[in-house]
Design a protein around this motif. Structure first.
Motif, PDB file in Angstrom:
ATOM      1  N   ILE A 309       0.879  -1.165   0.000  1.00 24.94           N
ATOM      2  CA  ILE A 309       0.000   0.000   0.000  1.00 24.94           C
ATOM      3  C   ILE A 309       0.917   1.215   0.000  1.00 24.94           C
ATOM      4  CG2 ILE A 309      -1.710   1.328   1.285  1.00 24.94           C
ATOM      5  CD1 ILE A 309      -2.654  -1.299   2.532  1.00 24.94           C
ATOM      6  N   ALA A 310       0.736   2.111  -0.970  1.00 27.13           N
ATOM      7  CA  ALA A 310       1.694   3.216  -1.100  1.00 27.13           C
ATOM      8  C   ALA A 310       1.012   4.463  -1.627  1.00 27.13           C
ATOM      9  CB  ALA A 310       2.837   2.818  -2.031  1.00 27.13           C
ATOM     10  N   SER A 311       1.608   5.602  -1.310  1.00 24.26           N
ATOM     11  CA  SER A 311       1.079   6.883  -1.770  1.00 24.26           C
ATOM     12  C   SER A 311       1.349   7.069  -3.259  1.00 24.26           C
ATOM     13  CB  SER A 311       1.683   8.036  -0.962  1.00 24.26           C
ATOM     14  OG  SER A 311       3.080   7.887  -0.825  1.00 24.26           O
ATOM     15  N   ARG A 312       0.435   7.739  -3.930  1.00 20.84           N
ATOM     16  CA  ARG A 312       0.530   7.957  -5.369  1.00 20.84           C
ATOM     17  C   ARG A 312       1.336   9.232  -5.632  1.00 20.84           C
ATOM     18  NH1 ARG A 312      -4.277   7.534  -6.286  1.00 20.84           N
ATOM     19  NH2 ARG A 312      -4.484   5.422  -7.117  1.00 20.84           N
ATOM     20  N   ILE A 313       2.671   9.076  -5.643  1.00 24.92           N
ATOM     21  CA  ILE A 313       3.575  10.196  -5.903  1.00 24.92           C
ATOM     22  C   ILE A 313       4.611   9.738  -6.922  1.00 24.92           C
ATOM     23  CG2 ILE A 313       3.258  11.265  -3.638  1.00 24.92           C
ATOM     24  CD1 ILE A 313       5.919   9.976  -2.788  1.00 24.92           C
ATOM     25  N   TYR A 314       5.296  10.712  -7.533  1.00 26.13           N
ATOM     26  CA  TYR A 314       6.340  10.329  -8.483  1.00 26.13           C
ATOM     27  C   TYR A 314       7.391   9.493  -7.761  1.00 26.13           C
ATOM     28  CZ  TYR A 314       9.836  13.743  -6.804  1.00 26.13           C
ATOM     29  OH  TYR A 314      10.749  14.438  -6.051  1.00 26.13           O
ATOM     30  N   GLY A 315       7.966   8.560  -8.479  1.00 31.13           N
ATOM     31  CA  GLY A 315       8.907   7.628  -7.867  1.00 31.13           C
ATOM     32  C   GLY A 315       8.212   6.355  -7.461  1.00 31.13           C
ATOM     33  N   ILE A 316       7.235   6.445  -6.589  1.00 33.81           N
ATOM     34  CA  ILE A 316       6.511   5.256  -6.153  1.00 33.81           C
ATOM     35  C   ILE A 316       5.650   4.692  -7.276  1.00 33.81           C
ATOM     36  CG2 ILE A 316       4.692   4.429  -4.604  1.00 33.81           C
ATOM     37  CD1 ILE A 316       5.840   6.092  -2.415  1.00 33.81           C
ATOM     38  N   THR A 317       5.145   5.552  -8.157  1.00 35.05           N
ATOM     39  CA  THR A 317       4.305   5.058  -9.251  1.00 35.05           C
ATOM     40  C   THR A 317       5.075   4.130 -10.193  1.00 35.05           C
ATOM     41  OG1 THR A 317       4.765   7.092 -10.501  1.00 35.05           O
ATOM     42  CG2 THR A 317       2.720   7.020  -9.219  1.00 35.05           C
ATOM     43  N   ASP A 318       6.411   4.175 -10.161  1.00 32.35           N
ATOM     44  CA  ASP A 318       7.213   3.247 -10.968  1.00 32.35           C
ATOM     45  C   ASP A 318       7.387   1.905 -10.262  1.00 32.35           C
ATOM     46  OD1 ASP A 318       8.709   5.085 -13.243  1.00 32.35           O
ATOM     47  OD2 ASP A 318       8.304   6.193 -11.403  1.00 32.35           O
ATOM     48  N   ALA A 319       7.183   1.879  -8.944  1.00 35.30           N
ATOM     49  CA  ALA A 319       7.472   0.678  -8.166  1.00 35.30           C
ATOM     50  C   ALA A 319       6.264  -0.203  -7.940  1.00 35.30           C
ATOM     51  CB  ALA A 319       8.073   1.075  -6.811  1.00 35.30           C
ATOM     52  N   ILE A 320       5.067   0.312  -8.166  1.00 40.67           N
ATOM     53  CA  ILE A 320       3.851  -0.442  -7.871  1.00 40.67           C
ATOM     54  C   ILE A 320       2.867  -0.298  -9.027  1.00 40.67           C
ATOM     55  CG2 ILE A 320       2.796   1.503  -6.640  1.00 40.67           C
ATOM     56  CD1 ILE A 320       1.593  -0.470  -4.684  1.00 40.67           C
ATOM     57  N   VAL A 321       2.166  -1.358  -9.334  1.00 41.75           N
ATOM     58  CA  VAL A 321       1.083  -1.316 -10.317  1.00 41.75           C
ATOM     59  C   VAL A 321      -0.221  -1.360  -9.534  1.00 41.75           C
ATOM     60  CG1 VAL A 321       0.012  -2.417 -12.309  1.00 41.75           C
ATOM     61  CG2 VAL A 321       2.508  -2.502 -12.023  1.00 41.75           C
ATOM     62  N   ASP A 322      -0.942  -0.249  -9.546  1.00 37.11           N
ATOM     63  CA  ASP A 322      -2.145  -0.114  -8.728  1.00 37.11           C
ATOM     64  C   ASP A 322      -3.167  -1.187  -9.092  1.00 37.11           C
ATOM     65  OD1 ASP A 322      -3.821   0.958  -6.830  1.00 37.11           O
ATOM     66  OD2 ASP A 322      -4.575   2.560  -8.125  1.00 37.11           O
ATOM     67  N   ALA A 323      -3.696  -1.827  -8.043  1.00 31.15           N
ATOM     68  CA  ALA A 323      -4.719  -2.865  -8.153  1.00 31.15           C
ATOM     69  C   ALA A 323      -4.181  -4.184  -8.706  1.00 31.15           C
ATOM     70  CB  ALA A 323      -5.917  -2.414  -8.988  1.00 31.15           C
ATOM     71  N   GLU A 324      -2.876  -4.241  -9.000  1.00 34.55           N
ATOM     72  CA  GLU A 324      -2.270  -5.494  -9.465  1.00 34.55           C
ATOM     73  C   GLU A 324      -1.212  -6.005  -8.495  1.00 34.55           C
ATOM     74  OE1 GLU A 324      -0.877  -5.561 -13.463  1.00 34.55           O
ATOM     75  OE2 GLU A 324      -2.627  -4.506 -14.258  1.00 34.55           O
ATOM     76  N   THR A 325      -0.291  -5.131  -8.101  1.00 36.93           N
ATOM     77  CA  THR A 325       0.738  -5.539  -7.144  1.00 36.93           C
ATOM     78  C   THR A 325       0.522  -4.867  -5.787  1.00 36.93           C
ATOM     79  OG1 THR A 325       2.302  -3.770  -7.753  1.00 36.93           O
ATOM     80  CG2 THR A 325       2.379  -5.806  -9.036  1.00 36.93           C
ATOM     81  N   GLY A 326      -0.516  -4.073  -5.671  1.00 37.26           N
ATOM     82  CA  GLY A 326      -0.828  -3.388  -4.431  1.00 37.26           C
ATOM     83  C   GLY A 326      -1.880  -2.328  -4.652  1.00 37.26           C
ATOM     84  N   LEU A 327      -2.074  -1.482  -3.655  1.00 33.63           N
ATOM     85  CA  LEU A 327      -3.066  -0.412  -3.720  1.00 33.63           C
ATOM     86  C   LEU A 327      -2.398   0.930  -3.488  1.00 33.63           C
ATOM     87  CD1 LEU A 327      -5.910  -2.060  -1.585  1.00 33.63           C
ATOM     88  CD2 LEU A 327      -5.729  -1.990  -4.085  1.00 33.63           C
ATOM     89  N   MET A 328      -2.862   1.958  -4.196  1.00 30.50           N
ATOM     90  CA  MET A 328      -2.311   3.292  -4.050  1.00 30.50           C
ATOM     91  C   MET A 328      -3.379   4.240  -3.520  1.00 30.50           C
ATOM     92  SD  MET A 328       0.282   3.641  -7.275  1.00 30.50           S
ATOM     93  CE  MET A 328       1.448   4.539  -6.249  1.00 30.50           C
ATOM     94  N   PHE A 329      -2.937   5.276  -2.822  1.00 27.40           N
ATOM     95  CA  PHE A 329      -3.842   6.289  -2.283  1.00 27.40           C
ATOM     96  C   PHE A 329      -3.171   7.648  -2.397  1.00 27.40           C
ATOM     97  CE2 PHE A 329      -0.987   5.219   1.074  1.00 27.40           C
ATOM     98  CZ  PHE A 329      -0.791   6.398   1.780  1.00 27.40           C
TER      99      PHE A 329
END
Length: 392
Positions: A309-329
């Motif tokens: 679960i991670a915040s939707r900011i630049y940098g993190i958006t490259d590390a996680i695929v929302d709804a596939e490898t985790g959730l973003m907020f």
């Protein structure tokens, strides 16, 4: 007169804290010794002598401190300048803001021909007023003093270009991003480590465990995480929250207070040299940060089969695929964070699917071996271009 192509290149990597070397650069350093003589510069202390550093790498202690300290910074700058003039390095590579500014300035003054800096996140993003302008100007100067710049994610490079910190022509991203990516032989599911860590902390085997691992400070959003845990953990989930890392800002009491009635299920561990065991013990990794260059810990968790679960900011958006490898907020939105925690705490099947997706993506796109190879190739390209131009 042509450059001497038979001489092994002399390379120096400069950071402030030895922890940066241990966490991110040792794999690269070992790979680089195959092509060059390598020197590591950091604020080494006597306790670092017991660490198993590679024997063929020179270490130089220079007291580079993180806070702004004019007298200490001047002394570090002069020490770096003397080192660079004495050793005549072909390439100096700096990481982290303070080390970068001092190293790039000293290398420029000392006539080092190749000056490389890696941006891993911008401190000024969360600042306002004069301090934001000052720190932003420092990053801009740093980038101008460097001959080349690396960003550890595509979105961070785009941000730096948009903010006119770096030029597109002198900046790049290695492989798929990340300063070091992940050693999948080290970071992996480990049932024995999971049982051992949970038993040592008094966490039941079947309880859902949320994990944060990294430096404890305000920019990481840990007060948000504690409050969201209080909201989500109070829904009879029986979930636990574990924070692992040095408390740089003295936030322990505030975090415990923010956890409220769930504070009995809040656990703290200081710095560890075995982070892989804590990832193996977790069910969900949380990174509610306000600024990141990439979010390497998300990939380390992923390699262990743990969704994020991670915040939707630049940098993190490259590390996680929302709804596939985790959730973003949205960063700072505690309600969304709490809802994401409820969602994953209450659905073991979803955790398993996302964890498997994350594990496959980490192995496919973020191999440490691939990033080390890309860095070595990048160094060789820079050195070859320099040799073709000759001295001067």
């Amino acid at each position: 007169m042509q450059a001497d192509r038979t001489r092994r290149p002399q390379i120096c990597i400069v950071v402030a804290a030895p922890l940066t070397l241990k966490a991110f650069m040792l794999g690269h350093a070992k790979a680089l010794t195959r092509i060059a003589d390598l020197t590591l510069v950091a604020n080494f202390v006597p306790e670092d002598e017991s660490y198993p550093w590679p024997v063929d790498i020179v270490r130089v202690a220079i007291p580079i401190v993180r806070p702004i300290s004019p007298w200490s910074d001047l002394r570090a700058l002069l020490a770096l300048f003397r080192l660079f003039r004495q050793k005549r390095f072909d390439l100096v590579h700096s990481i982290t803001p303070k080390a970068g500014l001092l190293a790039m300035l000293a290398a420029w003054l000392g006539g080092v021909p190749l000056r490389l800096h890696t941006f891993t996140g911008q401190v000024w993003v969360t600042r306002t007023g004069f301090m934001r302008s000052l720190l932003k100007s420092a990053d801009r100067l740093l980038a101008r003093l460097a001959t080349q710049v690396l960003a550890d994610s595509v979105s961070q490079r785009e941000f730096l270009i948009a903010e006119r910190i770096v030029a597109a022509s002198k900046s790049t991203v290695l492989a798929e991003g990340s300063i070091c990516c992940v050693d999948t032989a080290r970071f992996r599911p480990d049932a024995a480590a999971r049982e051992r860590i949970r038993r040592s902390l008094g966490i039941p085997p079947g309880a859902v465990l949320f994990l944060y691992l990294g430096r404890i400070n305000r920019d990481k959003g840990l007060l948000d995480l504690a409050q969201a845990f209080a909201a989500a953990g109070g829904d009879d989930t029986g979930a636990h929250l574990l924070l692992v890392g040095p408390d740089e800002a003295g936030l322990g009491a505030e975090i415990e207070a923010a956890a409220g009635s769930c504070s009995a299920r809040l656990h703290r561990v200081d710095f560890t040299e075995r982070p892989e065991e804590y990832f193996a013990a977790a069910d969900v990794f949380c990174l509610p940060s306000y600024r990141e260059g990439f979010g390497s810990t998300i990939i380390e968790a992923a390699a262990a089969g743990v969704p994020a679960i991670a915040s939707r900011i630049y940098g993190i958006t490259d590390a996680i695929v929302d709804a596939e490898t985790g959730l973003m907020f949205e960063a700072g939105n505690r309600r969304q964070l709490a809802q994401s925690m409820r969602t994953l705490a209450g659905d073991a099947g979803l955790r398993a699917r996302m964890g498997q997706n994350a594990k496959e993506r980490a192995a496919r796109d973020f191999s440490a071996t691939a990033v080390s190879a890309a860095l070595v190739e990048y160094y060789l390209t820079l050195l070859a271009q320099r040799a073709d131009r000759g001295p001067g």
